[in-house]
Motif scaffolding. Structure first.
Motif, PDB file in Angstrom:
ATOM      1  N   LEU A 111       0.826  -1.213   0.000  1.00  5.15           N
ATOM      2  CA  LEU A 111       0.000   0.000   0.000  1.00  5.15           C
ATOM      3  C   LEU A 111       0.861   1.263   0.000  1.00  5.15           C
ATOM      4  N   SER A 112       2.034   1.216   0.671  1.00  2.42           N
ATOM      5  CA  SER A 112       2.907   2.389   0.683  1.00  2.42           C
ATOM      6  C   SER A 112       3.430   2.703  -0.712  1.00  2.42           C
ATOM      7  N   GLN A 113       3.458   1.680  -1.578  1.00  2.76           N
ATOM      8  CA  GLN A 113       3.889   1.862  -2.960  1.00  2.76           C
ATOM      9  C   GLN A 113       2.703   2.053  -3.903  1.00  2.76           C
ATOM     10  N   LYS A 114       1.487   2.151  -3.290  1.00  4.05           N
ATOM     11  CA  LYS A 114       0.253   2.385  -4.048  1.00  4.05           C
ATOM     12  C   LYS A 114       0.046   1.327  -5.128  1.00  4.05           C
ATOM     13  N   LEU A 115       0.247   0.076  -4.728  1.00 10.42           N
ATOM     14  CA  LEU A 115       0.072  -1.040  -5.654  1.00 10.42           C
ATOM     15  C   LEU A 115      -1.178  -1.831  -5.315  1.00 10.42           C
ATOM     16  N   THR A 116      -1.921  -2.250  -6.336  1.00 14.19           N
ATOM     17  CA  THR A 116      -3.025  -3.175  -6.121  1.00 14.19           C
ATOM     18  C   THR A 116      -2.435  -4.572  -5.995  1.00 14.19           C
ATOM     19  N   LEU A 117      -3.241  -5.536  -5.556  1.00 12.09           N
ATOM     20  CA  LEU A 117      -2.762  -6.912  -5.470  1.00 12.09           C
ATOM     21  C   LEU A 117      -2.293  -7.406  -6.842  1.00 12.09           C
ATOM     22  N   GLU A 118      -3.049  -7.048  -7.883  1.00 10.77           N
ATOM     23  CA  GLU A 118      -2.704  -7.474  -9.238  1.00 10.77           C
ATOM     24  C   GLU A 118      -1.370  -6.880  -9.674  1.00 10.77           C
ATOM     25  N   GLU A 119      -1.148  -5.593  -9.380  1.00 14.96           N
ATOM     26  CA  GLU A 119       0.105  -4.939  -9.755  1.00 14.96           C
ATOM     27  C   GLU A 119       1.290  -5.535  -8.981  1.00 14.96           C
ATOM     28  N   ALA A 120       1.067  -5.814  -7.693  1.00 15.40           N
ATOM     29  CA  ALA A 120       2.122  -6.422  -6.887  1.00 15.40           C
ATOM     30  C   ALA A 120       2.437  -7.826  -7.382  1.00 15.40           C
ATOM     31  N   SER A 121       1.402  -8.529  -7.816  1.00 11.49           N
ATOM     32  CA  SER A 121       1.587  -9.871  -8.356  1.00 11.49           C
ATOM     33  C   SER A 121       2.454  -9.831  -9.613  1.00 11.49           C
ATOM     34  N   ARG A 150       4.632  -7.529 -10.438  1.00 13.20           N
ATOM     35  CA  ARG A 150       5.998  -7.105 -10.104  1.00 13.20           C
ATOM     36  C   ARG A 150       6.810  -8.227  -9.463  1.00 13.20           C
ATOM     37  N   THR A 151       6.160  -9.005  -8.620  1.00 13.22           N
ATOM     38  CA  THR A 151       6.881 -10.007  -7.836  1.00 13.22           C
ATOM     39  C   THR A 151       6.876 -11.403  -8.459  1.00 13.22           C
ATOM     40  N   GLY A 152       5.911 -11.661  -9.333  1.00 14.96           N
ATOM     41  CA  GLY A 152       5.801 -13.005  -9.888  1.00 14.96           C
ATOM     42  C   GLY A 152       5.123 -13.968  -8.939  1.00 14.96           C
ATOM     43  N   VAL A 153       4.502 -13.435  -7.884  1.00 10.96           N
ATOM     44  CA  VAL A 153       3.748 -14.248  -6.928  1.00 10.96           C
ATOM     45  C   VAL A 153       2.267 -14.131  -7.282  1.00 10.96           C
ATOM     46  N   ALA A 154       1.584 -15.253  -7.369  1.00  8.49           N
ATOM     47  CA  ALA A 154       0.169 -15.254  -7.765  1.00  8.49           C
ATOM     48  C   ALA A 154      -0.648 -14.340  -6.868  1.00  8.49           C
ATOM     49  N   ARG A 155      -1.637 -13.668  -7.469  1.00  9.96           N
ATOM     50  CA  ARG A 155      -2.493 -12.744  -6.715  1.00  9.96           C
ATOM     51  C   ARG A 155      -3.161 -13.453  -5.548  1.00  9.96           C
TER      52      ARG A 155
END
Length: 212
Positions: free
Chosen positions: A42-52, A54-59
């Motif tokens: 959240l501090s990077q203003k990322l949604t779960l989908e966006e974080a997924s 970026r990281t390659g970890v499933a949503r």
């Protein structure tokens, strides 16, 4: 050698006595890694989908981690750290509320540490300009070639991290069989347990020690 090494005592004299906390205050809190992952996302203003992405970890996996339904494997931790652009310590801890940066720093150039020779070791104390350190770093050349050179076990307060910079050595510890350590190997142990090092390479082994 039951007595704590002099240079460690000297360093600890600079450290204020820690006031004992009550049993309630001293109780460790759960890690709650999921909350840390969510707070960083959240501090990077990322949604779960966006974080997924970026990281390659499933949503779905991220969602379960954030809701403390599963614990991440080491592989997933590596993906989170790399994808979110953070260091591993940031994932596991955060500054205390209201804490301000101390701005403490000390640079020790090669060979410029404070020498502290002993019959078995040649210590070079590092970061000697800083007082009230929470850990004592030092580089050591291990002169000892036989465990018999130690009249008795070395033991003192705290815990210790050892990293082999060059050479090979045997790490003797009171409750374990001796173990050979080579360049790049490391060990972490309780310093109240008897311990000692013996070089086994042609040249004296060199190690980095950090005592806390």
């Amino acid at each position: 050698m039951n007595e704590e090494p002099r240079f460690l005592r000297d360093e600890k004299l600079k450290t204020p006595r820690i006031t004992r906390r009550s049993a309630t205050e001293a109780t460790l809190q759960p890690l709650q890694l999921g909350k840390r992952v969510r707070a960083i996302r959240l501090s990077q203003k990322l949604t779960l989908e966006e974080a997924s992405q970026r990281t390659g970890v499933a949503r779905s996996t991220l969602s379960k981690i954030e809701n403390e339904l599963i614990s991440p494997t080491f592989t997933i931790v590596q993906k989170l750290v790399h994808g979110l652009g953070i260091d591993i310590p940031q994932l596991f801890s955060q500054p205390r509320a209201g804490a301000t940066p101390g701005g403490r720093r000390d640079i020790t150039r090669r060979g410029a540490g404070k020498p502290h020779p002993t019959p078995t070791y040649a210590h070079e104390l590092l970061a000697t300009e800083l007082t009230q350190k929470k850990m004592v770093p030092f580089r050591t050349e291990v002169h000892a070639r036989d465990f018999a050179e130690y009249p008795e076990w070395i033991r003192h307060e705290g815990e210790e991290f050892l990293f082999v910079l060059s050479g090979t050595l045997l790490l003797y510890t009171e409750f374990y069989e001796p173990v050979e350590l080579q360049e790049g190997d490391s060990a972490y142990y309780d310093c109240t347990m008897g311990h000692a090092l013996v070089s086994t390479s042609a040249r004296d082994a060199e190690v980095l020690w950090v005592t806390a």
